[in-house]
Design a protein around this motif. Structure first.
Motif, short mmCIF file in Angstrom:
data_model
loop_
_atom_site.label_atom_id
_atom_site.label_comp_id
_atom_site.label_asym_id
_atom_site.label_seq_id
_atom_site.Cartn_x
_atom_site.Cartn_y
_atom_site.Cartn_z
N PHE A 163 13.60 67.65 7.68
CA PHE A 163 14.59 67.64 9.09
C PHE A 163 15.64 68.63 8.75
N GLU A 198 16.26 71.58 10.44
CA GLU A 198 18.24 72.43 10.90
C GLU A 198 17.96 73.35 10.71
N ILE A 230 22.91 73.64 19.91
CA ILE A 230 23.95 72.59 20.55
C ILE A 230 22.71 71.51 20.89
N ARG A 271 20.48 70.36 18.56
CA ARG A 271 21.34 69.43 17.90
C ARG A 271 20.84 68.34 18.87
N ILE A 272 20.92 68.20 20.13
CA ILE A 272 20.75 67.14 20.69
C ILE A 272 19.42 66.49 20.60
N LEU A 304 19.32 64.92 16.89
CA LEU A 304 19.57 63.55 17.29
C LEU A 304 19.27 62.20 17.03
N LEU A 347 16.34 62.65 13.84
CA LEU A 347 18.02 61.80 13.29
C LEU A 347 17.42 60.48 13.02
N ILE A 348 18.11 59.94 14.64
CA ILE A 348 17.28 57.82 14.66
C ILE A 348 15.66 58.07 14.62
N ILE A 397 14.19 58.90 12.41
CA ILE A 397 14.04 58.96 11.10
C ILE A 397 14.67 57.53 9.49
N PHE A 398 16.29 56.70 10.97
CA PHE A 398 16.66 55.87 10.82
C PHE A 398 16.04 54.72 10.70
#
Lengths: 490, 475, 638, 166, 109
Positions: C146, C150, C178, C181-182, C185, C188-189, C191-192
């Motif tokens: 990640f 990024e 941007i 970035r969408i 996100l 990222l989620i 990954i969480f």
């Protein structure tokens, strides 16, 4: 010993500062004092790790059960370090900004530093309250005397807002105090109350405390003092306000609310989280509409603080660690942003983005440093904020205390996108494009400004790449905190 | 007893001093000397040296609480004299008349009256029967009517005196009716405060009526709403120097009497009247704070603020504990010192309106700085005595575990109070202007700083006062 | 043998060093020195990558994780800064550093007009990009990936906005960032989710845990993979987040070649290939990936038909080719997808560099309608461009044919409809590529006199990379010869087999029907040839110069997707923001706060009136107060 | 109904009527005179209650001294009915209503008092005699008695300060 | 005589006094009404004094005497008040030639 020094050095040097006649001397004196404080703070971090050095406890008001009890725990270390770093940076960065009656200005700044240190160090509720207010008063004067056009109204709004919050908190403190079996204000006695205060009482007590902290952070919808105060204050004060002072709210939450009233915290977690998230999105959207740089940064700060608060209420190890490290990171990053704003304002006497443009041609160093800081503001990986936000988001996602963890994460995550929108907008409008008549004669950084910005950038990258030392520092704090919060929820 | 007799005697001395000398300075020094004697005598009394072994038939009871209260009152009066005695001499002076400028008008008499008031105050702090309370309050009131009207050519002063007098005597009527009912209700037919509420009396309707009437009249004297209406007008109309005295020492004395009365005689029946006190407290806080917000004259604003402060002091009546007693003394001390200070500054201003303070910080930094400390103390900001004063009041109520709503309401009102106190600070520091002041005598600044230091000491170490106070825990 | 592999950290660190040197000393370095440093570090990385590749190629190689330091370690979660060396990452290392090096060299010539500091800034960005990209492929866990992910987005942003004086370029850069970035996100989620599900982000641990029978529910995996795919759509420009890529052409052309064609945009494919086991376990996601990929391929191809900007055509073709790759991933042909990544890297980089050469020659003219007949002036450019066109059109034996064919045949196995659409898209591809080729290089020159006067072949620093890439575009296909032609000749398949081992075990590849394969191959080649010939013949004589009409206009205006996004997302959000800022913030929230203040003042003014100045009134109020107290007493008694 | 009862009612009615007349009389002089009637009636009550000393003092101090002082001031100012302007009618009504309500409320509060058996001693008991009062006054009530001198002194000083023409 | 009668009589007189204070504007008359109130109290005190005496005469011959002494003190105070009060009223009259309490209302709000 060290905590006492951290409070006393700025306090005394601030009082002495009032007496210095020569402006330049006053400036140098304050910088000197701030640097000494920084060294003391660092020595607490590196050299003297024994408890004997890190705490002090002196009888103060024995009849009232209050002691002058200060200590540095992990969280305290982080916040004191932030405070100690911030002030020299602020002084150096504003070295060229002329302030009338500079001695009073700097003296008040040092006094506010003393107050902030006290808040972060106090282990006694009454002492905590004392410093809480002490930090406020100098800042009030700083805003009102040296601020912008609407300074009186703005700073007054700020003052009344926070004062109202704090005095309501005082009622809560008194209530808890009156229930301690040993009639003591010490943090320990408050923690011991946890099981004695019924869930029902915790429900309303929670708000007595939380409102004070929420105002300070600030959490939507109690935030409206903030953009005004940030906008109107002299930038040096704004830096104190946003880099350090907002952390008071979080510290209060982490040290004085969540472990003391775990049931209340748990019960209201979803409600508060909801406000945090609304605030994050809301502030981001409003930030997108701003033309004034200060207001933009102010709203962005609201969004960031919302996330930190959200992570606290998630009650997970990941999230807490994220909050801890972010306490520091957010301070450093926003400091960088403010320095840039200050430099721009000093040079062009405007903060309107629409009047600026093309600065990257004229001031490339400033542009590069700002871009790094701005990237940290949007939490790009390998900047410090990424570590914090990553941990906080994963903490929220993994939260076991709420059923809505996924919803929270996703909606809060939208602010990640929005933050990119407004931050890039700002870079675009200020630095890119062609120069205009105003920015035609722009100058690049002076050495002192370059120095502080580089320090900030180095910190940003350093922590972004190797956050372990900071994480290790607060590990213990987080563990105790979670135990305190967890045992009661069962 | 020392205090009562010495103050009465010194009042007479002052009265006659006017005959022997026309030099107002010597009169002033005489008064200050008398006050020092009074203060020391009271301290000696505290330590067990009673000069006058008079048989009081138990009508006065000299406990530590009362004597300490006296000490605070006398100390505050001493500060008041040191700061404002010169201004007492100027009350009613016609600038066109060189004789009156030199000697003052009735200077000796004013001092005499103040000593008589102090005599009344010491009665109120040590009374043990309702009769002594009544006499004490009357001895306080009558000289005050006169002092209020002392600026005779000033119609405002006239008006204030008349209003004060009419309403004061009306409230005396109420108080007497109350006392009469209490007497009727008492089982033994006695006015001793520990007997009026004893036994079956406590359940008699006569008792309730008497208690309520007494509460009302005491509320009147401490200017609690809705019996406060005289306060703004009288404080505003009276010469500022006497307003200062009335708003501080007198009010504190009456409060001491108030808590003594309710603590000693009505303590056991607290549940019956707590609600009334709570209502009065809430109303006082509300009206005092809210009305002060809009005032343009600092003098009048301080009058309303004194009502608001009374609201806080009423917390002590509500809770009636050890903390409350300590707190009311601390409150009396902190509040009196701060108010004396701010009034001393106010007297030196030619324009008593808010605009008159504009830019004071630039021209008179010491006045502005000390005023700021006083105002901060009045607002209850930490590091000033005012904070601990309010702190004690709040704590005393919180400890009863009741009336939390009132506490919350109180702190919200405290936040409102910040608004009007800070308007003065704003005027002094953040606004531009050319403030007009009277001549500021040498040493005045030093005294102001002394007051400020006392306030701050009280705010950091209330302990040195509290150490004394902790002895009265088990009264 | 592991000595080289333990030096793997040098591969990203070298470009980083290049970035720091170029960036910090940009005012002191001469252009040539900058060029040497900037390209040199990449070359060094390339050599290292080659060495490592040599190690990895050896028989019996096991994936190696090189742990550098603890990155984030909280409680049980431990994320280390570690690199994973295995066939997949080794292959990508080669592509990135190799193509990267060529483009660096190319850039030294292409960017020579810039001033020295800007030149240095350019190389610094480029080096930073390579560093990030290497992090992305080397990372041994999703977090490191990640970071690179990024990071490349950032570099893309910086490079698109390289000419920052131009506001529109800045806007394009912002859009790219941007939209990325969408997608991020989503990543990222994911990954969480993985952290809370598996407690780790390490590839090896996650894949092992996920592959265990019944360890994780399919629903969870579907969710995670879908979220990851959201990330991929952002980075790899798939529907719905593809619109940034064409705009990204605002950057310098070598940047488009490197970032927006060869490397960064394939990050999504890399990520899915890396997580292949998860996708194999989540068939629903696979279908979604395939459908989205196919749809993107088709949509972008249609748009490319009517574009007149040379770079725009290439950009849409990139989007379209990326769609192919996702189709490959979606149908389980992971090797095919990676294969296509590789070949595409070569020929698309070549196309862009060729376009750059053209633009260079035309003095920054990008509109193909104003070109034509360049064949005569730009020999090498023309030749290499033609090779690349043939490769992308899928004409054997050029590289594109093999990789595309592998994907299409896998698609046919999965679902013939996929195949049909894929082949149609291939037709369109051949058509628009040759439309581009013919309009640019054939026919008469349509530019100004001045341009004609200055037309010249590019310097050798630009031509050499073109030639190298052209060679690669020709030969690269032979590493993956389909089984139908020569059994067991698929070298790449063997090489990557350990990476996809888990997936192949779950879904063993069906024995290929040779006849069918030949048939399919024939169809696709035929279709491509058809499109090619038609376009060649049509546009070399009569180029399409008019403004598009009717449906053509819809295509030329990109199906109005940008306008749609603007209307349904950007505008409402802005309107909402304005509403919050000017109404909610000022009137509601602040209004309430100030309202309370005003209420207090108003209350003060009203209560003041009680103080009438009349004694009678005061006494009356007092009596009323007494009455009130007595009434309270009377009523509370009961 | 014995004589004392008759006298009680007579004096009560007299006192009440006179009191009302004090309030309603337009002419201040009349008010003073009605007030004196009230004092007489109350003194009568004192006598009924066997408080002779107070009865006498009441007449001497109140009816004699204080009322004369009032009368004197009124004469001095030459006040008559016309000098008092008409007060707002509503305020007047409000005043009367408030006074009446106070009476009602007080009565309501007191009517539950179980005082039926409590009698005020009439005609008997000699505590009201000068001798007894004097003895107590100068023994137990020494202090308050002396203290009142302070009160008087301050009143004197005050009257001088205020009344003096300068 | 039952004490109730005295109580109600006194309260009635007191309230008449209060009404007078409320309805009149003449300072002297208001003051007289206050005197009326004091007298009502005096009567009540004497009545209570006799009541206590009646109840306790057996044990204490001097029972109830306090009430009557209190009345004495009230009279003393009243006399003092009158002297001051009239002085104030006279002073006001000298300055304004009016004793209307509403005449002076500079101090308000």
């Amino acid at each position: 010993m060290i905590p006492v020094l951290l409070i006393v050095i700025p306090l005394v040097s601030g009082l002495v500062g009032f007496l210095i006649r020569n402006e330049k001397t006053a400036r140098s004196w304050s910088l000197f004092a701030a640097v000494v404080t920084l060294f003391v703070s660092l020595s607490g971090l590196i050299l003297h790790k024994e408890d004997a050095f890190l705490s002090a406890d002196v009888a103060w008001l024995p009849a009232m059960g209050s002691r002058f009890s200060v200590a540095l725990d992990g969280m305290g270390q982080v916040l004191c370090l932030l405070t100690a770093i911030s002030f020299p940076i602020i002084f150096i960065a504003t070295w060229r900004t002329p302030y009338k009656n500079a001695r009073n200005f700097y003296a008040l700044m040092l006094l506010s530093q003393a107050g902030l240190m006290g808040v972060f160090l106090a282990m006694d509720a009454l002492l905590f309250y004392f410093f809480w207010e002490l930090a406020l008063i100098p800042v009030y004067f700083l805003c009102s005397i040296w601020g912008g056009e609407k300074r009186i109204a703005a700073s007054f709004k700020f003052f009344v807002y926070t004062f109202l919050g704090s005095i309501v908190m005082l009622v809560g403190i008194l209530w808890l105090y009156s229930h301690t079996p040993d009639h003591s204000f010490s943090l320990k006695s408050f923690y011991a109350l946890r099981d004695k205060v019924t869930g029902h009482d915790q429900l309303w007590l929670f708000w007595l405390f939380f409102i004070a902290f929420a105002i300070k952070m600030p959490i939507f919808p109690l935030h409206t003092w903030q953009p005004d105060a940030y906008e109107q204050s002299p930038t040096a004060t704004t830096m104190v306000l946003s880099a350090v002072m907002v952390k008071m709210g979080l510290l209060g939450l982490l040290r004085w609310l969540a472990p003391v009233l775990p049931l209340g915290t748990w019960a209201w977690g979803d409600t508060v989280s909801m406000f945090c998230i609304i605030g994050m999105i809301y502030a981001s959207l409003v930030a997108m509409q701003q033309d004034d740089l200060k207001r933009l940064v102010a709203y962005s700060s609201i969004a960031h603080m919302g996330l930190m608060c959200l992570a606290v209420f998630a009650t997970t190890q990941l999230g807490m660690q994220g909050v801890m490290i972010q306490l520091f990171n957010h301070g450093i990053n926003i400091l960088g942003l403010w320095i840039v704003v200050e430099l721009i304002e000093r040079q062009f006497h405007t903060r309107k983005m629409s009047e600026l443009g093309g600065l990257a041609q004229k001031a490339p160093v400033l542009a590069i440093l700002l871009v790094v800081v701005a990237l940290a503001n949007v939490a790009l990986p390998l900047t410090n904020a990424f570590i914090g936000e990553f941990l906080m988001f994963s903490g929220v996602y993994a939260s076991a205390v709420t059923r809505y963890n996924v919803v929270f994460t996703v909606t809060a995550g939208i602010s990640i996108i929005l933050s990119a929108v407004y931050t890039l907008n700002m870079i675009q409008k200020v630095f890119f494009g062609n120069t205009n008549t105003l920015t035609e004669k722009a100058k690049d950084l002076y050495p002192n400004e370059k120095f502080v910005l580089i320090v900030i950038v180095v910190l940003i990258v350093l922590i972004g790449v190797y956050p372990k030392p900071v994480l290790d520092l607060t590990k213990e704090t987080v563990d105790t905190l979670l135990t305190k919060m967890a045992t009661a929820t069962k | 007893m020392n205090a009562i007799i010495i103050s009465a005697v010194w009042g007479i001395v002052m009265m006659f001093s006017g005959i022997f000398t026309r030099n107002k300075t010597s009169i002033r020094y005489l008064a200050i000397a008398g006050l020092i004697v009074l203060f020391l005598a009271n301290i000696l009394d505290l330590q067990g040296h009673h000069f006058f072994p008079v048989h009081t038939a138990n009508m006065l009871f000299f406990d530590t609480f009362g004597l300490l209260a006296n000490a605070i009152l006398f100390g505050a009066t001493l500060l008041y004299f040191l700061l404002s005695a010169r201004d007492i001499e100027n009350v009613g002076v016609k600038p066109t008349d060189p004789e009156s400028v030199k000697a003052g008008v009735n200077t000796a008499e004013y001092f005499a009256l103040i000593f008589f008031v102090l005599c009344g105050a010491s009665l109120v702090t040590t009374f043990n029967t309702l009769l002594m309370l009544f006499l004490g309050i009357e001895i306080i009131s009558i000289p005050l009517y006169i002092l209020t009207g002392s600026d005779k050519r000033n119609l405002k002063s006239n008006e204030a005196a008349l209003k004060y007098f009419l309403m004061g005597s009306f409230s005396t009527g109420l108080m007497l009716l109350g006392i009469a009912f209490l007497y009727g209700a008492s089982s033994q037919g006695s006015f001793f405060i520990d007997e009026v509420a004893a036994g079956r009396a406590a359940i008699s309707p006569l008792f309730i009526v008497g208690l309520l009437l007494l509460l009302v009249s005491m509320a009147f004297k401490v200017s609690a709403a809705p019996f406060h209406f005289w306060t703004p007008d009288v404080y505003d109309g009276a010469p500022a120097v006497f307003t200062s005295f009335m708003a501080t020492i007198v009010k504190a004395a009456v409060f001491i009497g108030f808590i003594r009365l309710f603590g000693e005689s009505f303590g056991p029946t607290q549940v019956k009247w707590q609600l009334f006190v709570a209502i009065i407290t809430a109303a006082t806080l509300f009206i005092g704070n809210l009305t002060a917000v809009f005032q343009q004259s600092v003098k009048r604003m301080l009058a309303y603020s004194s009502i608001a402060q009374a609201g806080f002091m009423l917390f002590a009546i509500l809770s009636l504990g050890e903390i409350a007693k300590q707190g009311i003394l601390l409150y009396a001390a902190a509040y009196s010192v701060a108010t004396i200070g701010i009034f001393a500054v106010l007297i030196k201003m030619k324009d008593h309106s808010l605009e008159g303070f504009n830019g004071l910080a630039k021209h008179h930094p010491v006045l502005a700085f000390t005023s700021t400390i006083f105002l901060l103390s009045l607002a209850g900001i930490p590091l000033t005595g005012g904070f601990f004063a309010k702190y004690y009041m709040l704590l005393s109520v919180v400890q009863t575990h009741q009336f939390l709503w009132l506490v919350i309401f109180g702190v919200i009102c405290a936040a409102v109070s910040v608004y009007y106190y800070f308007r003065v600070i704003q005027a002094m520091y953040f606004k531009e202007g050319e403030p007009q002041t009277l001549e500021i005598p040498a040493g005045f600044n030093g005294l102001l700083i002394l007051l400020a230091i006392i306030i701050i000491l009280l705010g950091i170490f209330p302990q040195w006062l509290l150490n004394q106070l902790s002895d009265i825990i088990y009264l | 043998m592991n000595n080289v592999i333990s030096l793997v950290w040098l591969i990203p660190v070298l470009p980083l060093a290049g970035f720091l040197v170029c960036g910090l000393l940009r005012r002191h370095l001469s252009k040539s020195l900058t060029g040497v440093i900037g390209s040199g570090v990449i070359l060094a990385s390339f050599i290292l990558s080659l060495l490592i590749f040599g190690q990895v190629r050896q028989e019996g190689f096991q994936a190696v994780v090189v742990r550098l330091f603890d990155f984030i370690s909280v409680g049980k979660l431990s994320i280390s800064f570690a690199f994973q060396v295995d066939p997949l990452s080794a292959l990508f290392l080669l592509i990135i550093t190799g193509v990267g090096f060529l483009i660096h060299v190319y850039s030294t010539a292409y960017m020579h007009e810039e001033t020295a500091p800007d030149f240095a800034r350019y190389f610094a960005y480029l080096n930073l990009f390579v560093f990030s990209m290497l992090l992305l492929v080397l990372g041994s866990n999703y977090v490191i990936m990640f970071i690179g992910w990024e990071g490349v987005g950032l570099c893309s942003y910086l490079l698109i906005g390289y000419w920052f004086k131009n506001i529109e370029y800045g806007a394009a850069a912002r859009k790219a960032f941007i939209m990325n970035r969408i997608g991020d996100l989503g990543f990222l989620i994911a990954i969480f989710w993985m952290i809370s599900q598996f407690g780790t982000t390490n590839f090896i641990e996650i894949f092992t845990k996920a592959a265990m029978p019944k360890a994780v529910s399919t629903g969870v995996l579907t969710g995670i993979t879908l979220l990851l795919f959201v990330g991929a759509t952002g980075k790899s420009a798939q529907i719905p987040l593809y619109t940034w890529l064409p705009d990204a052409m605002a950057g310098p052309t070598p940047v488009s070649a490197l970032i927006h064609a060869a490397t960064m945009v394939t990050a999504g494919i890399y990520m899915i290939a890396r997580s292949n086991i998860l996708y194999t376990l989540a068939p629903v996601t696979q279908t979604v990936v395939a459908v989205i990929g196919l749809a993107t391929a088709l949509l972008a191809a249609t748009i490319a038909l009517k574009q007149n900007d040379i770079k725009k055509v290439l950009a849409y073709s990139t989007v379209s080719q990326l769609g192919y790759m996702f189709l490959g991933l979606g149908v389980g042909a992971y090797t095919g997808a990676v294969f296509h990544v590789m070949t595409h890297a070569f020929f698309k980089a070549l196309l862009f560099l060729g376009a750059g050469s053209v633009i260079h020659a035309m003095h920054h003219e990008q509109d193909i309608r104003k070109m034509g007949g360049l064949k005569k002036h730009l020999f090498w450019t023309h030749l290499t461009f033609l090779i690349a066109c043939l490769a992308i059109a899928g004409i054997p034996p050029f590289a594109g044919f093999f990789s595309k064919d592998e994907i299409l045949s896998a698609a046919y196995e999965k679902n013939p409809v996929y195949y049909a659409v894929g082949v149609f898209t291939a037709l369109l591809t051949a058509f628009y590529m040759f439309r581009l080729y013919a309009t640019t290089f054939l026919g008469k020159f349509r530019g100004t006199h001045e341009q004609a006067h200055h037309l010249h072949e590019s310097p050798s620093a630009m031509v050499i990379p073109l030639v190298v890439l052209a060679v690669l575009s020709v030969v690269a296909g032979f590493v993956g010869i389909p089984a139908a032609i020569a059994p067991d000749a698929h070298w790449l398949g063997h090489f990557l087999a350990p990476v996809f081992e888990g997936s192949t075990r779950l879904h063993p590849a069906a024995e290929a029907d040779k006849k069918l394969e030949w048939g399919l191959m024939g169809i696709s080649v035929g279709v491509a040839a058809l499109g090619m010939i038609y376009a060649w013949s049509r546009f070399s004589r009569k180029p399409d110069l008019e403004e598009a009409q009717g449906f053509g206009k819809v295509l030329a205006d990109k199906w109005y997707v940008d306008e749609l996004y603007d209307a349904i997302i950007v505008k409402p959000i802005n309107a909402l923001g304005r509403f919050f800022n000017s109404f909610v913030e000022k009137s509601v929230i602040d209004g309430i706060v100030n309202g309370v203040g005003r209420l207090v003042q108003y209350g003060g003014r009203q209560i003041r009136l009680l103080q009438s100045g009349l004694v009678g009134g005061y006494v009356l109020l007092m009596v009323i107060g007494i009455l009130a107290l007595f009434l309270v007493e009377l009523f509370t008694k009961k | 109904m014995g004589t004392t009862q008759v006298l009680f009612w007579f004096l009560s009615v007299l006192a009440l009527i006179s009191a009302i007349m004090v309030v309603v009389s337009k002419n201040p002089v009349h008010s003073v005179l009605w007030l004196i009637f009230v004092f007489f009636a109350i003194s009568g009550h004192y006598i009924l209650l066997n408080a002779q000393f107070l009865a006498i003092v009441n007449l001497i101090v109140y009816a004699g001294a204080i009322m004369v002082l009032f009368l004197f001031v009124i004469m001095l100012m030459n006040l008559n009915a016309d000098t008092e302007p008409q007060k707002n009618k509503w305020l007047k009504i409000a005043g009367v209503v408030a006074g009446g309500s106070l009476l009602l409320v007080l009565v309501a509060a007191l009517k539950h008092a179980d005082m039926k058996n409590q009698l005020a001693d009439m005609g008997s008991g000699d505590i009201g005699l000068i001798r007894n009062l004097g003895l107590t006054l100068f023994n137990d009530y020494m202090i308050p008695f002396e203290i009142t001198s302070v009160l008087f002194l301050s009143a004197i000083v005050g009257a001088v300060v205020i009344g003096k023409k300068d | 005589m039952p004490i109730n009668y005295y109580i109600f009589l006194s309260v009635a007189l007191f309230c008449i006094g209060v009404s007078g204070v409320l309805t009149r504007r003449n300072a002297i008359i208001i003051f007289m009404c206050v005197e009326l109130m004091l007298n009502a109290v005096n009567l009540l005190l004497v009545a209570f004094s006799k009541m206590h005496h009646h109840a306790q005469a057996a044990t204490n011959p001097n029972a109830g005497i306090d009430g009557q002494l209190f009345v004495f003190f009230i009279m003393v105070v009243a006399a003092a008040e009158v002297s001051v009060g009239l002085a104030i009223i006279v002073m006001m009259y000298r300055n304004t030639h009016s004793i209307d309490v509403n005449f002076l209302n500079r101090l308000k709000n």
